[in-house]
Motif scaffolding. Sequence first.
Motif, short mmCIF file in Angstrom:
data_model
loop_
_atom_site.label_atom_id
_atom_site.label_comp_id
_atom_site.label_asym_id
_atom_site.label_seq_id
_atom_site.Cartn_x
_atom_site.Cartn_y
_atom_site.Cartn_z
N GLY B 103 -3.76 -4.55 -1.88
CA GLY B 103 -3.34 -3.58 -2.44
C GLY B 103 -2.50 -3.71 -3.64
O GLY B 103 -2.23 -3.31 -4.71
N SER B 106 -5.24 -5.92 -6.63
CA SER B 106 -6.28 -5.48 -7.39
C SER B 106 -6.13 -3.93 -7.52
O SER B 106 -5.61 -3.07 -6.50
CB SER B 106 -7.45 -5.47 -6.50
OG SER B 106 -8.44 -4.61 -6.85
N VAL B 145 -5.84 0.14 -1.16
CA VAL B 145 -5.74 -0.57 -2.39
C VAL B 145 -5.36 0.34 -3.52
O VAL B 145 -4.45 -0.03 -4.43
CB VAL B 145 -6.83 -1.39 -2.84
CG1 VAL B 145 -6.79 -1.98 -4.21
CG2 VAL B 145 -7.28 -2.36 -1.94
N ILE B 148 -1.28 1.47 -2.52
CA ILE B 148 -0.17 0.58 -2.66
C ILE B 148 -0.15 -0.08 -3.98
O ILE B 148 -1.27 -0.12 -4.56
CB ILE B 148 -0.30 -0.58 -1.66
CG1 ILE B 148 -0.29 -0.02 -0.15
CG2 ILE B 148 0.28 -1.69 -1.90
CD1 ILE B 148 -0.31 -1.01 0.86
N PRO B 149 1.18 0.07 -4.70
CA PRO B 149 1.13 -0.33 -6.04
C PRO B 149 1.00 -1.79 -6.22
O PRO B 149 0.90 -2.56 -5.40
CB PRO B 149 2.71 -0.05 -6.31
CG PRO B 149 3.23 0.01 -5.14
CD PRO B 149 2.35 0.41 -3.84
N PRO B 150 0.51 -2.07 -7.48
CA PRO B 150 0.19 -1.15 -8.67
C PRO B 150 -1.09 -0.50 -8.63
O PRO B 150 -1.94 -0.81 -8.08
CB PRO B 150 0.18 -2.10 -9.90
CG PRO B 150 -0.42 -3.33 -9.16
CD PRO B 150 0.04 -3.62 -7.76
N SER B 151 -0.99 0.92 -8.84
CA SER B 151 -2.27 1.69 -8.71
C SER B 151 -2.46 2.40 -10.05
O SER B 151 -1.61 3.04 -10.78
CB SER B 151 -2.10 2.70 -7.74
OG SER B 151 -2.88 3.65 -8.16
NA NA Z 1 -3.17 -1.06 -5.73
#
Ligand code: NA
Lengths: 158, 426, 322
Positions: B103, B106, B145, B148-151
């Motif tokens: 997470g 990617s 994924v 959870i940051p970064p997104s």
């Molecule tokens: Na992410």
Amino acid sequence: MKALYDAFCRLEETVVQVFLVVITFLVFASAIFRTIGMPLNWATDLSLLLVAWTVFLGADMALRNIDLVRVDFIIKRFSPMGRKVIYLLWYVIMLVFLLALVRYGVPLAMESSRRLFQTLGISYSWATISVPIGSMCMMITIMLKMAKLVKTPGPEEN
Amino acid sequence: MITVLIVFLFLLMFGMPVAFAIGVSGVVYFLMTPEIPFSIVVQRVVASTQSFTLLAIPLFVFAGNLMNYTGITKRLVKLADVLTGHMYGNLAQVSCVLSTLMGGVSGSANADAAMECRILGPDMIKKGYARGYGGAINGLSSLIVSTIPPSMGLIIYGSVGEVSIGRLFAGGFIPGILTAIALMLVVSWTSRKRGYLPARNKPATLKEVVVAARESIWALIFPILLIVGIRFGVFTPSEAGAFACVYAMFVGAVIHREMTWANFKEAVRNSVMDVGAIMIIVAFSGIIGYGIVFDRVPQHLAEFLIGVTSNPILLLFLIVVFLIVAGMFVETTVVALLLTPILLPVVTKVGVDPVHFGLIMMPMVNLGIMTPPLGIALYTVSSIMECPPEEVVKEALPFYAAVIAVIAIIIFFPDLVLWLPNLIFD
Amino acid sequence: SGGGSSAPEGSEGTGTADEGKVYELKMSTQLADTHPMVEGFRQLAARLSERTDGKLVMEVFPSAQLGSDEDVIEQAIQGVNVAVLTDGGRMANYVEEIGIIGAPYFADSYDEVLKVTQTDIFKEWEQELAQDHNIRVLSFNWYDGARHFLTNKPVTKPEDLNGVRIRTPGAPVWSESIKAMGATPVSMPWTEVYTAVQQKAIDGAEGQHTASYTAHLYEVIKYIDKTAHFHLINGIIVGEKWFQTLPEEYQQILLEETKAVAAENARYIQQVEADFEEKMVEAGMEVVEVDLEAFKAAAEKAYDVLGLTELRDQIYAEIGKK
Ligand code: NA
Ligand code: NA
């Protein structure tokens, strides 16, 4: 004829594979060089250009060598002959679709040749043309598959 | 647009390859709209491949294939067996844990799903998991994924909706972890029922763990290196896939010495075919996507929807359903761009916090990519697991339920999202 | 010629063959829905509808819904009923010289760029775009403000930018300019800037306030170094093929209103610019005043590298500058 086509396939497959490896190292190198303060600003555009070719030639490779995803719970219940007819029909429609991409893709690439990959200074047409060329390759693959399907005495599709 | 949808469903149901069912029905839109020149079809097909964020897909697919040929996967699965081997469905549990770890690495759920199918899929099949089950859990756990940051989705939501991105990122942790827990519970329940028996009958001793961990040290370092590399700015999330590939090559060739030239060539060959089969679906989707946007379909539907009720909870649930559907037909980031400006003012007016809404909206849009009839990730996992999408869908039903349950909990308890950002920023 | 029987027959347009026909135009931009310039597009849409009794309808498509600006320019050329907001750099693919309006310190203010777009030289370029490339410029007086450096250490002179990695769009005009001013240009998508700065993959960016504020860069960047190196001037273009399907009367209305609304919007942007700066300062950013003369002198190098010096002198002569 067959030898020629096989040679062509080998060439196509080599090109796509080299492209994927080049893309990987380009993106990697561009991160490393940016970190040490010497960014490669052309790397993104170049990898995008190569991705277009990887996708459309890779799709042809996939079409030739593996089964593309399809939903089959209805078609499974058809009689073998019925299934064969439906698959042939789909191949014909796919051929027409791909032919349209070739027919309109080539002029588009030629007409918009002034559009640039800014950091590369080369025409965006080099990406656009990957669609008609990939489509042309897929047309050949599909025609061969059709021939094989028609010739197969049994009902089995490949 | 209704005609296009009917044609699509018809072609899909009667077994035309998914990529072409999507492409051909997209063309139907252009035939019905003669004022748009047909050359634009070709433009949309190329344009769909020309996104730096999407580069993550080929790169992570390649990384997944490489790891199988370099001994990394083998050791990782062995360690997983030692650690979680006493649990039911332990490989599926590993998929959840891996997605939670990934997470932070990617930004792309689809890339994550593809990679995990490549890494875990073969062992799942070997251990008797149904192909569809493997596809379902690798696909749905990748939703973690995107929370959870970064997104990428949250960045776009924040920019368009004028919401603090820092707060959104902080708000994503708890929903992400809740999703992981919910999925793991469902894995344990379903594998018990399916008889995906534990690999061992009691937890491993510390000594066994240490031995296995030492053997797989290079595989263990890998996610840590990725996270460290991103945190220290060596690469951006979009570039992480390339690092994963190079690392796998290095470990395979230099450390494990298991990757021969022939292995390498086979990994590349399998990867380009995966990439072709997956990305051609993405590329042809661009045709339908253009028609949907050109006719402002999502906006019209959204405007209709928000007129239906002013009860905030009911409204949120309606919006959730709508977002899942939107996520099926339009690319995730595009949905965020189109719908955030329409939906956000409406929900804030009925008293919903914008950060709260962002963490309802983006996971739901992402759920759309794993949902029939049109889910890019659904077709990706089907392609790699080599099973028809309907089997994945069937196996995924309890997992869909878990994800929806988490969203319902988050809707009713906004503090699950807001507690952490309030703690950090106030 | 392409407009059918629509002769200039008085402002009511009575008796033309196009009576009753509704013309639709889709106005595309990469800017977000909330951008103050997009408000201008909505005003333009309202004005067009008002002056044509709802016969010329413009719909606004923000956030690159129809594709990147380059894609939509291509669509316009191919004949789709789209309009798109574009900078000089993208037009330079077709008429190379136009790129100069994006060069560093080419103009000192919006009004000065405006003068440039009214020169004969500029009008010739517009003609060339229409005749040779099927691109019709509706107006080239849209303003998005001045671009400044955004960094995490204060910058007052070009030397302060040595080794500092600054995100800028990939086009050569931009990256050469940023290089000339001392920084190391890095090209990446604007949406990645927030995380890239946060994780130190880059050291900063350069942008106009309307973009920097909406991207929340104040959450991760400390200083606004007020270099004002570019004055962002934009144009709206449509495809010549579509333009020629319009009755002449509507063509006139479209040209007039686009220009008029752009001029009003530019004033509004100047207010918003100040307002956003205030908000960013409230959010914790610091404004740094820079040695402008030093930056201007450094930027000279970009003109040499890009071969624009002579063209600039020619234009300055026409507008009577320096
Ligand atoms: Na992410
Ligand atoms: Na997973």
